[in-house]
Design a protein around this motif. Sequence first.
Motif, short mmCIF file in Angstrom:
data_model
loop_
_atom_site.label_atom_id
_atom_site.label_comp_id
_atom_site.label_asym_id
_atom_site.label_seq_id
_atom_site.Cartn_x
_atom_site.Cartn_y
_atom_site.Cartn_z
N PHE A 1 40.84 -57.39 -48.51
CA PHE A 1 40.43 -56.78 -47.33
C PHE A 1 40.96 -55.18 -47.32
O PHE A 1 40.26 -54.28 -46.96
CB PHE A 1 40.85 -57.34 -46.07
N ILE A 2 42.11 -54.93 -47.51
CA ILE A 2 42.69 -53.43 -47.43
C ILE A 2 41.94 -52.64 -48.67
O ILE A 2 41.47 -51.59 -48.18
CB ILE A 2 44.16 -53.46 -47.81
N ASP A 3 41.78 -53.08 -49.93
CA ASP A 3 41.19 -52.35 -50.76
C ASP A 3 39.62 -51.85 -50.36
O ASP A 3 39.11 -50.80 -50.71
CB ASP A 3 41.10 -53.14 -52.28
N GLN B 1 37.98 -37.80 -37.38
CA GLN B 1 39.13 -38.10 -36.84
C GLN B 1 39.24 -39.53 -36.74
O GLN B 1 40.16 -39.99 -36.89
CB GLN B 1 39.34 -37.24 -35.51
N SER B 2 38.20 -40.15 -36.23
CA SER B 2 37.96 -41.45 -36.02
C SER B 2 38.34 -42.14 -37.48
O SER B 2 38.93 -43.10 -37.44
CB SER B 2 36.80 -42.22 -35.42
N ASN B 3 37.82 -41.66 -38.42
CA ASN B 3 37.92 -42.42 -39.83
C ASN B 3 39.20 -42.34 -40.22
O ASN B 3 40.07 -43.13 -40.72
CB ASN B 3 37.16 -41.41 -40.73
N ASP B 4 40.05 -41.14 -39.79
CA ASP B 4 41.55 -40.89 -39.96
C ASP B 4 42.21 -42.14 -39.50
O ASP B 4 43.19 -42.63 -39.96
CB ASP B 4 42.07 -39.56 -39.70
N VAL B 5 42.02 -42.20 -38.07
CA VAL B 5 42.69 -43.51 -37.43
C VAL B 5 42.45 -44.87 -38.02
O VAL B 5 43.44 -45.54 -38.02
CB VAL B 5 42.21 -43.44 -35.77
N MET B 6 41.20 -44.92 -38.36
CA MET B 6 40.74 -46.29 -39.05
C MET B 6 41.57 -46.61 -40.52
O MET B 6 42.07 -47.81 -40.49
CB MET B 6 39.20 -46.43 -39.41
N ARG B 7 41.74 -45.36 -41.08
CA ARG B 7 42.39 -45.52 -42.37
C ARG B 7 43.85 -45.75 -41.95
O ARG B 7 44.68 -46.68 -42.73
CB ARG B 7 42.37 -44.01 -43.06
N GLU B 8 44.47 -45.29 -41.16
CA GLU B 8 45.94 -45.62 -40.68
C GLU B 8 46.05 -46.76 -40.27
O GLU B 8 47.02 -47.47 -40.44
CB GLU B 8 46.24 -44.40 -39.63
N LEU B 9 45.18 -47.21 -39.41
CA LEU B 9 45.01 -48.79 -39.00
C LEU B 9 45.22 -49.72 -40.27
O LEU B 9 45.78 -50.76 -40.06
CB LEU B 9 44.18 -49.06 -37.97
N VAL B 10 44.34 -49.27 -41.25
CA VAL B 10 44.51 -50.32 -42.44
C VAL B 10 45.64 -50.01 -43.07
O VAL B 10 46.13 -51.25 -43.49
CB VAL B 10 43.12 -49.84 -43.28
N LEU C 1 48.55 -49.64 -41.76
CA LEU C 1 49.47 -50.49 -40.83
C LEU C 1 49.37 -52.12 -40.89
O LEU C 1 50.25 -52.70 -41.29
CB LEU C 1 49.31 -50.02 -39.41
N ALA C 2 48.16 -52.36 -41.47
CA ALA C 2 47.89 -53.50 -41.59
C ALA C 2 48.63 -54.29 -43.09
O ALA C 2 49.05 -55.26 -43.25
CB ALA C 2 46.36 -53.92 -41.65
N ARG C 3 48.14 -53.16 -44.16
CA ARG C 3 48.90 -53.53 -45.36
C ARG C 3 50.33 -53.72 -45.36
O ARG C 3 50.78 -54.56 -46.06
CB ARG C 3 48.32 -52.14 -46.27
N ASP C 4 50.91 -52.64 -44.63
CA ASP C 4 52.47 -52.67 -44.44
C ASP C 4 53.09 -53.71 -43.57
O ASP C 4 54.35 -53.75 -43.28
CB ASP C 4 52.82 -51.26 -44.40
N ILE D 1 33.70 -52.63 -41.98
CA ILE D 1 35.11 -52.63 -41.80
C ILE D 1 35.34 -53.31 -40.57
O ILE D 1 36.41 -54.28 -40.81
CB ILE D 1 35.47 -51.15 -41.60
N LYS D 2 34.53 -53.18 -39.65
CA LYS D 2 34.78 -53.91 -38.46
C LYS D 2 34.39 -55.49 -38.59
O LYS D 2 35.37 -56.31 -38.02
CB LYS D 2 33.61 -53.43 -37.47
N GLY D 3 33.58 -55.92 -39.27
CA GLY D 3 33.21 -57.26 -39.66
C GLY D 3 34.45 -57.93 -40.47
O GLY D 3 35.05 -59.01 -40.09
N SER D 4 35.00 -57.26 -41.52
CA SER D 4 36.03 -57.63 -42.32
C SER D 4 37.11 -57.84 -41.37
O SER D 4 38.24 -58.87 -41.77
CB SER D 4 36.23 -56.60 -43.52
N GLY D 5 37.62 -56.90 -40.62
CA GLY D 5 38.56 -56.88 -39.76
C GLY D 5 38.66 -58.05 -38.93
O GLY D 5 39.71 -58.79 -38.68
#
Length: 677
Positions: free
Chosen positions: A19-21, A100-109, A111-114, A57-61
């Motif tokens: 999912f992260i990839d 900017q929203s995409n940057d936030v989504m990337r950061e949330l991903v 955080l999920a990874r780590d 992204i939303k569905g996988s999340g």
Amino acid sequence: MSNQQQSDDELVNALLPAFIDEANAQCDELESLLLQLETTPDDRGLLDALFRCAHTIKGSGGMFGQAGIVRFTHHVETLLDRLREGHLALTPRLITLLLQSNDVMRELVRLARDAQDESPEAAGAREKLVVQLKQATAGTGEPAEPVVVRPVDAASTASAPVPAIDAGVWQVAVRFGVDAFRHGIDPLTLLNYVRNLGAVSGMCCEARTVPGLDAFDPESCYLSFAFGLCTTATRHEIERAFQFAREDCTLCITEPTRPAETGEAAQKPQRPRSAGPAAGSSDDSSFIRVHADRLDEVINLLGELVIAGAGASMLARNTGQRSLVEANQQVTRLIEGIRNSTLKLRMVPIGETFARFRRVVRDTATDLGKDVALEIIGGETELDKAMVDRVADPLMHLVRNAMDHGLETAEERLASGKPAQGTLTLNACHESGSILIRILDDGRGIQRDKVLRRAWDRRLVEPGVVPPDEAILDLIFAPGFSTAEQVTNLSGRGVGMDVVRSNVQAMRGSVSIQSAPGQGTCIEIRLPLTLAIIDGFLVGVGASKFIFPLDAVVEVIASRATVTTVDARGRCCVELRGQVLPVVDLRTLYALDSPQPERSSVVVVRAGTRRYGVLVDALLGQHQTVIKPLGLMLRSLRGVSGSSILGTGEVALIFDVGSLGQLAATSRVGPGPSPLA
């Protein structure tokens, strides 16, 4: 915790890396599409692809229980849906908001990874962005925010909340294929994702599809169930909930019965369509993801196989048995074929790296108040994946440096007779067995007087001494050198260009710079195609062995009288078809303690646009070369980029033809034979 709950959690954790990839890939695609839409905002195809990225992204999340990702991406998806339906026009302000929203989504991903929690500061910034997203969709009827749930028992659906009063009850029937489990499909997770759309009721499983115990296969799926779904969602939105099952289920959806209708409007069973951009494509099964560590392990084992094969070939030749030699030659050909095929697995287009800089150029130009267009040429040029990852940081610094120092503001460009918009070009091509990357700008160029004054101040050059232009430009790569008058977020801290050069040299590459005042600057990075295995040309000087990259070898002048007019630095010249060819003598250059032969050979090699010769004693032929790093004691040896182990167990040094060519022609090498920097 029940055994079922524990099993579900273990499955989610096992599949989380995938999912992260996928999420990171979708974020990359989303950013690329946004930057393309900036020039073609009315392209409906790009808008649809943009929406699919956010929805994926939303569905996988949702399937992996990532509530934060789903809640935030829902707002992005809503805005994108309004854009593609024509309720809103895509403006530069909205593109910036979505980036900017995409940057936030990337950061949330991330955080999920780590497995990290979001900091209060980041959470506050995210909520402010949510407010902006809602404001952007104000007046367009934004749907309610979805809820992500963890897997629960089906019996709990009886107490699910009832949707809005105008919702209808859809009848949904799903029959999963027998291989659904084998393909990683979890029906319970899909069902819980459907509950995001509304209230599930009347769950009924079909027992007739389950075989008796004597025929029951625990790895096969016999599940078939039907339920009612009270929701305001459309048929398409319900279908999308099953997109990850793709061809592993048969779906039947019956619309709610309305008072004005008679009979039932039944929908025939159909295959659900994936919302991904490559849905239903016959190429879906043509790709497989392999972890980079596994591929690296294969490459390392292949390198050892090449070395062992070289040793076996030598032993076979020594026996003089023709059948053994022929059999060994066949094995060698097979090893070479495996080598070529395996190395291709790590080759990726460098355009993927270049594309990342569209966002960098856009944001940096905005910060600096400049108008800059990015051109990408040769993006299809392939390079080893390991090198692509390592070259990204040097490229980042050079791009930002060109934006800050090189390109002027629109006013300055107009005053000097240039177009208001500056151009930054990233160009890649194959040349002489290596890859050449150029970073070009049409800016002000490097001010040599300013560079020289700063070098005098720092005592890098004796005050009053004016070196050649090439040497002045090379001063930019001195550690801590900077011409910036003040420290900014981009430059002026005295670090950068020296790090760029050291990072490139660590990849057995070289970097050079050319500049014309008022016209612009070109920085060239030359890199080998791979860090693993190359075709080499083996030569001998006394008891020492050396290897040239085969692609750099132009020709060989064999068996000629030894050149005697060699200077103290190992340089001389020979005549080649009426032209003078600079030559470097390895025996003198590296102070090799061996007698001078009566006759020697000159290997003519090419470094960029230059040709030069290398004086050697023996030509030992083509050799598959496994590249090994140099030890600490030899890393400062100029003209050498690595080492290799021969079949005899001997170590041969691999030449860096670019830096060796500088030793053949430069006058900056200190007196004496040692080329140590």
